[in-house]
Design a protein around this motif. Structure first.
Motif, PDB file in Angstrom:
ATOM      1  N   UNK A 194       0.862  -1.177   0.000  1.00  0.00           N
ATOM      2  CA  UNK A 194       0.000   0.000   0.000  1.00  0.00           C
ATOM      3  C   UNK A 194       0.899   1.228   0.000  1.00  0.00           C
ATOM      4  N   UNK A 195       0.360   2.350  -0.416  1.00  0.00           N
ATOM      5  CA  UNK A 195       1.107   3.602  -0.458  1.00  0.00           C
ATOM      6  C   UNK A 195       1.487   4.011   0.968  1.00  0.00           C
ATOM      7  N   UNK A 196       2.726   4.461   1.146  1.00  0.00           N
ATOM      8  CA  UNK A 196       3.171   4.956   2.443  1.00  0.00           C
ATOM      9  C   UNK A 196       3.538   3.876   3.442  1.00  0.00           C
ATOM     10  N   UNK A 197       3.662   2.640   2.984  1.00  0.00           N
ATOM     11  CA  UNK A 197       3.970   1.520   3.878  1.00  0.00           C
ATOM     12  C   UNK A 197       5.483   1.318   3.961  1.00  0.00           C
ATOM     13  N   UNK A 198       6.053   1.649   5.104  1.00  0.00           N
ATOM     14  CA  UNK A 198       7.498   1.541   5.293  1.00  0.00           C
ATOM     15  C   UNK A 198       7.975   0.098   5.183  1.00  0.00           C
ATOM     16  N   UNK A 199       7.256  -0.827   5.797  1.00  0.00           N
ATOM     17  CA  UNK A 199       7.664  -2.235   5.728  1.00  0.00           C
ATOM     18  C   UNK A 199       7.560  -2.782   4.307  1.00  0.00           C
ATOM     19  N   UNK A 200       6.616  -2.264   3.519  1.00  0.00           N
ATOM     20  CA  UNK A 200       6.518  -2.669   2.112  1.00  0.00           C
ATOM     21  C   UNK A 200       7.779  -2.258   1.371  1.00  0.00           C
ATOM     22  N   UNK A 201       8.217  -1.016   1.597  1.00  0.00           N
ATOM     23  CA  UNK A 201       9.431  -0.529   0.940  1.00  0.00           C
ATOM     24  C   UNK A 201      10.646  -1.336   1.379  1.00  0.00           C
ATOM     25  N   UNK A 202      10.732  -1.652   2.657  1.00  0.00           N
ATOM     26  CA  UNK A 202      11.860  -2.451   3.156  1.00  0.00           C
ATOM     27  C   UNK A 202      11.846  -3.848   2.540  1.00  0.00           C
ATOM     28  N   UNK A 203      10.674  -4.432   2.397  1.00  0.00           N
ATOM     29  CA  UNK A 203      10.561  -5.764   1.807  1.00  0.00           C
ATOM     30  C   UNK A 203      11.035  -5.749   0.357  1.00  0.00           C
ATOM     31  N   UNK A 204      10.620  -4.735  -0.401  1.00  0.00           N
ATOM     32  CA  UNK A 204      11.029  -4.645  -1.804  1.00  0.00           C
ATOM     33  C   UNK A 204      12.541  -4.453  -1.916  1.00  0.00           C
ATOM     34  N   UNK A 205      13.115  -3.621  -1.044  1.00  0.00           N
ATOM     35  CA  UNK A 205      14.570  -3.407  -1.054  1.00  0.00           C
ATOM     36  C   UNK A 205      15.313  -4.689  -0.710  1.00  0.00           C
ATOM     37  N   UNK A 206      14.794  -5.438   0.256  1.00  0.00           N
ATOM     38  CA  UNK A 206      15.423  -6.704   0.635  1.00  0.00           C
ATOM     39  C   UNK A 206      15.388  -7.694  -0.534  1.00  0.00           C
ATOM     40  N   UNK A 207      14.249  -7.806  -1.193  1.00  0.00           N
ATOM     41  CA  UNK A 207      14.149  -8.699  -2.349  1.00  0.00           C
ATOM     42  C   UNK A 207      15.117  -8.271  -3.452  1.00  0.00           C
ATOM     43  N   UNK A 208      15.208  -6.966  -3.710  1.00  0.00           N
ATOM     44  CA  UNK A 208      16.136  -6.470  -4.719  1.00  0.00           C
ATOM     45  C   UNK A 208      17.574  -6.806  -4.345  1.00  0.00           C
ATOM     46  N   UNK A 209      17.914  -6.650  -3.069  1.00  0.00           N
ATOM     47  CA  UNK A 209      19.290  -6.914  -2.630  1.00  0.00           C
ATOM     48  C   UNK A 209      19.667  -8.385  -2.786  1.00  0.00           C
ATOM     49  N   UNK A 210      18.658  -9.254  -2.775  1.00  0.00           N
ATOM     50  CA  UNK A 210      18.894 -10.698  -2.949  1.00  0.00           C
ATOM     51  C   UNK A 210      18.672 -11.131  -4.400  1.00  0.00           C
ATOM     52  N   UNK A 211      18.460 -10.137  -5.289  1.00  0.00           N
ATOM     53  CA  UNK A 211      18.210 -10.406  -6.713  1.00  0.00           C
ATOM     54  C   UNK A 211      17.020 -11.331  -6.934  1.00  0.00           C
ATOM     55  N   UNK A 212      15.979 -11.114  -6.151  1.00  0.00           N
ATOM     56  CA  UNK A 212      14.749 -11.893  -6.298  1.00  0.00           C
ATOM     57  C   UNK A 212      13.729 -11.030  -7.040  1.00  0.00           C
TER      58      UNK A 212
END
Length: 75
Positions: free
Chosen positions: A8-26
């Motif tokens: 959802x818009x403005x969701x900090x944990x959503x942004x962290x999850x996406x960054x974590x997935x990107x960092x693991x090349x998922x």
């Protein structure tokens, strides 16, 4: 490995999850319930009883939220 991130818009944990997935090349698909393509009802069908986002799936397995994702992907 492919992930789906219900967000959802403005969701900090959503942004962290996406960054974590990107960092693991998922590769992931974001399903943002605020933009009209995906709805809260569809999220509820995917995860009955979900009250928060993110709700994350990896290879069609429901992982849970950001903390569960971080635990699953830790080295």
């Amino acid at each position: 490995m492919k992930a789906i991130v219900w967000s959802n818009v403005g969701c900090t944990y959503c942004e962290q999850a996406k960054k974590l997935l990107q960092s693991k090349n998922i590769e992931y698909e974001e399903r943002n319930i605020a933009h009209g393509l995906w709805t809260v009802q569809q999220l509820q069908e995917a995860v009955p009883g979900a009250r928060t986002v993110p709700q994350i799936f990896i290879d069609e397995e429901h992982i849970g939220g950001y903390q569960q994702l971080a635990e699953k992907l830790k080295d």
